[in-house]
Design a protein around this motif. Structure first.
Motif, PDB file in Angstrom:
ATOM      1  N   MET A  61      13.453  13.419 -14.650  1.00  0.00           N
ATOM      2  CA  MET A  61      13.438  12.724 -13.434  1.00  0.00           C
ATOM      3  C   MET A  61      14.547  11.846 -13.237  1.00  0.00           C
ATOM      4  SD  MET A  61      12.011  12.179 -10.678  1.00  0.00           S
ATOM      5  CE  MET A  61      10.159  12.723 -10.368  1.00  0.00           C
ATOM      6  N   GLU A  62      15.227  11.229 -14.397  1.00  0.00           N
ATOM      7  CA  GLU A  62      16.322  10.455 -14.541  1.00  0.00           C
ATOM      8  C   GLU A  62      17.561  11.303 -13.957  1.00  0.00           C
ATOM      9  OE1 GLU A  62      15.041   7.010 -17.593  1.00  0.00           O
ATOM     10  OE2 GLU A  62      15.810   8.713 -18.419  1.00  0.00           O
ATOM     11  N   PHE A  63      17.400  12.448 -14.629  1.00  0.00           N
ATOM     12  CA  PHE A  63      18.613  13.238 -14.517  1.00  0.00           C
ATOM     13  C   PHE A  63      18.459  13.724 -13.099  1.00  0.00           C
ATOM     14  CE2 PHE A  63      19.259  17.846 -13.808  1.00  0.00           C
ATOM     15  CZ  PHE A  63      20.691  18.016 -13.811  1.00  0.00           C
ATOM     16  N   LEU A  64      17.344  14.183 -12.460  1.00  0.00           N
ATOM     17  CA  LEU A  64      17.518  14.679 -11.142  1.00  0.00           C
ATOM     18  C   LEU A  64      17.989  13.470 -10.009  1.00  0.00           C
ATOM     19  CD1 LEU A  64      16.919  16.704  -8.870  1.00  0.00           C
ATOM     20  CD2 LEU A  64      14.379  15.938  -8.976  1.00  0.00           C
ATOM     21  N   GLN A  65      17.544  12.179 -10.396  1.00  0.00           N
ATOM     22  CA  GLN A  65      18.128  11.119  -9.426  1.00  0.00           C
ATOM     23  C   GLN A  65      19.670  10.925  -9.790  1.00  0.00           C
ATOM     24  OE1 GLN A  65      15.109   8.570 -11.142  1.00  0.00           O
ATOM     25  NE2 GLN A  65      13.759   8.784  -9.545  1.00  0.00           N
ATOM     26  N   ALA A  66      20.064  11.120 -10.842  1.00  0.00           N
ATOM     27  CA  ALA A  66      21.594  10.850 -10.977  1.00  0.00           C
ATOM     28  C   ALA A  66      22.427  12.032 -10.567  1.00  0.00           C
ATOM     29  CB  ALA A  66      21.939  10.878 -12.697  1.00  0.00           C
ATOM     30  N   LEU A  67      21.702  13.153 -10.545  1.00  0.00           N
ATOM     31  CA  LEU A  67      22.450  14.421 -10.095  1.00  0.00           C
ATOM     32  C   LEU A  67      22.301  14.309  -8.418  1.00  0.00           C
ATOM     33  CD1 LEU A  67      23.651  17.418 -10.621  1.00  0.00           C
ATOM     34  CD2 LEU A  67      21.086  18.250  -9.834  1.00  0.00           C
ATOM     35  N   ARG A  68      21.605  13.957  -7.817  1.00  0.00           N
ATOM     36  CA  ARG A  68      21.501  13.930  -6.394  1.00  0.00           C
ATOM     37  C   ARG A  68      22.395  12.667  -6.047  1.00  0.00           C
ATOM     38  NH1 ARG A  68      20.188  18.814  -6.146  1.00  0.00           N
ATOM     39  NH2 ARG A  68      18.265  19.550  -5.863  1.00  0.00           N
ATOM     40  N   ALA A  69      22.596  11.889  -6.796  1.00  0.00           N
ATOM     41  CA  ALA A  69      23.162  10.565  -6.208  1.00  0.00           C
ATOM     42  C   ALA A  69      24.828  10.820  -6.808  1.00  0.00           C
ATOM     43  CB  ALA A  69      22.853   9.305  -7.229  1.00  0.00           C
ATOM     44  N   SER A  70      25.024  12.091  -7.511  1.00  0.00           N
ATOM     45  CA  SER A  70      26.368  12.320  -7.866  1.00  0.00           C
ATOM     46  C   SER A  70      27.202  12.845  -6.554  1.00  0.00           C
ATOM     47  CB  SER A  70      26.631  13.054  -9.131  1.00  0.00           C
ATOM     48  OG  SER A  70      26.171  14.501  -8.652  1.00  0.00           O
ATOM     49  N   ASP A  71      28.656  12.981  -7.108  1.00  0.00           N
ATOM     50  CA  ASP A  71      29.310  13.304  -5.790  1.00  0.00           C
ATOM     51  C   ASP A  71      29.590  14.888  -5.922  1.00  0.00           C
ATOM     52  OD1 ASP A  71      30.952  13.000  -7.942  1.00  0.00           O
ATOM     53  OD2 ASP A  71      32.343  12.078  -6.779  1.00  0.00           O
ATOM     54  N   ILE A  72      28.809  15.746  -6.737  1.00  0.00           N
ATOM     55  CA  ILE A  72      29.109  17.055  -7.220  1.00  0.00           C
ATOM     56  C   ILE A  72      29.064  18.042  -6.019  1.00  0.00           C
ATOM     57  CG2 ILE A  72      26.394  17.558  -7.441  1.00  0.00           C
ATOM     58  CD1 ILE A  72      26.929  19.215  -9.725  1.00  0.00           C
ATOM     59  N   ALA A  73      30.024  18.730  -5.818  1.00  0.00           N
ATOM     60  CA  ALA A  73      30.443  19.667  -4.699  1.00  0.00           C
ATOM     61  C   ALA A  73      29.506  20.518  -4.207  1.00  0.00           C
ATOM     62  CB  ALA A  73      31.644  20.245  -5.117  1.00  0.00           C
ATOM     63  N   SER A  74      28.886  21.189  -5.106  1.00  0.00           N
ATOM     64  CA  SER A  74      27.706  22.082  -4.687  1.00  0.00           C
ATOM     65  C   SER A  74      26.251  21.438  -5.143  1.00  0.00           C
ATOM     66  CB  SER A  74      27.816  23.457  -5.456  1.00  0.00           C
ATOM     67  OG  SER A  74      27.570  23.414  -6.935  1.00  0.00           O
ATOM     68  N   ARG A  75      25.394  21.788  -4.475  1.00  0.00           N
ATOM     69  CA  ARG A  75      23.963  21.130  -4.767  1.00  0.00           C
ATOM     70  C   ARG A  75      22.996  22.323  -5.421  1.00  0.00           C
ATOM     71  NH1 ARG A  75      20.083  16.906  -2.418  1.00  0.00           N
ATOM     72  NH2 ARG A  75      18.272  18.015  -2.427  1.00  0.00           N
ATOM     73  N   PRO A  76      23.176  22.215  -6.681  1.00  0.00           N
ATOM     74  CA  PRO A  76      21.971  23.323  -7.475  1.00  0.00           C
ATOM     75  C   PRO A  76      20.560  23.096  -6.847  1.00  0.00           C
ATOM     76  CG  PRO A  76      23.473  21.745  -8.959  1.00  0.00           C
ATOM     77  CD  PRO A  76      23.630  21.293  -7.691  1.00  0.00           C
ATOM     78  N   LYS A  77      20.104  24.312  -7.009  1.00  0.00           N
ATOM     79  CA  LYS A  77      18.661  24.439  -6.857  1.00  0.00           C
ATOM     80  C   LYS A  77      17.974  23.882  -8.330  1.00  0.00           C
ATOM     81  CE  LYS A  77      18.317  26.384  -2.804  1.00  0.00           C
ATOM     82  NZ  LYS A  77      18.066  25.567  -1.311  1.00  0.00           N
TER      83      LYS A  77
END
Length: 121
Positions: A61-77
């Motif tokens: 859950m912490e990873f998912l929140q950090a991933l969604r808050a990041s400025d990563i170019a693509s959005r992995p499923k």
């Protein structure tokens, strides 16, 4: 070739998932916790992430929140893959940005169907 990052603190689960995913023509990378997974995603985002909930260092859950808050170019499923099966867990995962949810233990058919639901099989 589609890419998948398998994030689980269990080496056995990572190995089983890798085997299944490779039979589905995925290129697979592994991470043993959320911190390692986040670093891997920032380096090169996969098409899909198979994510455990309970892990040391950084939980799913912490990873998912950090991933969604990041400025990563693509959005992995993101497909949560866990033993947590309560509706509150599933709801929390979806609200945090997970795309699907699969229970452990899983088999090839179950995983393939979840990947189809998110548009990757």
């Amino acid at each position: 070739m589609k890419t998948c990052l398998v994030v689980d603190d269990s080496k056995v689960i990572r190995k089983v998932a890798r085997h299944i995913l490779e039979t589905l023509d995925f290129s697979v990378r592994e991470a043993c916790d959320g911190r390692e997974a986040l670093d891997a995603c920032l380096e090169s985002a996969p098409d899909v992430i198979l994510l455990d909930w309970n892990m040391p260092v950084m939980s799913g859950m912490e990873f998912l929140q950090a991933l969604r808050a990041s400025d990563i170019a693509s959005r992995p499923k993101v497909v949560f893959c866990t033993t947590e099966n309560g509706m509150s867990y599933i709801r929390a995962a979806i609200e945090a940005g997970a795309d699907e949810y699969v229970m452990k233990p899983f088999d090839r058919d179950t995983l393939e169907s979840k990947l189809q639901i998110v548009g990757l099989a």
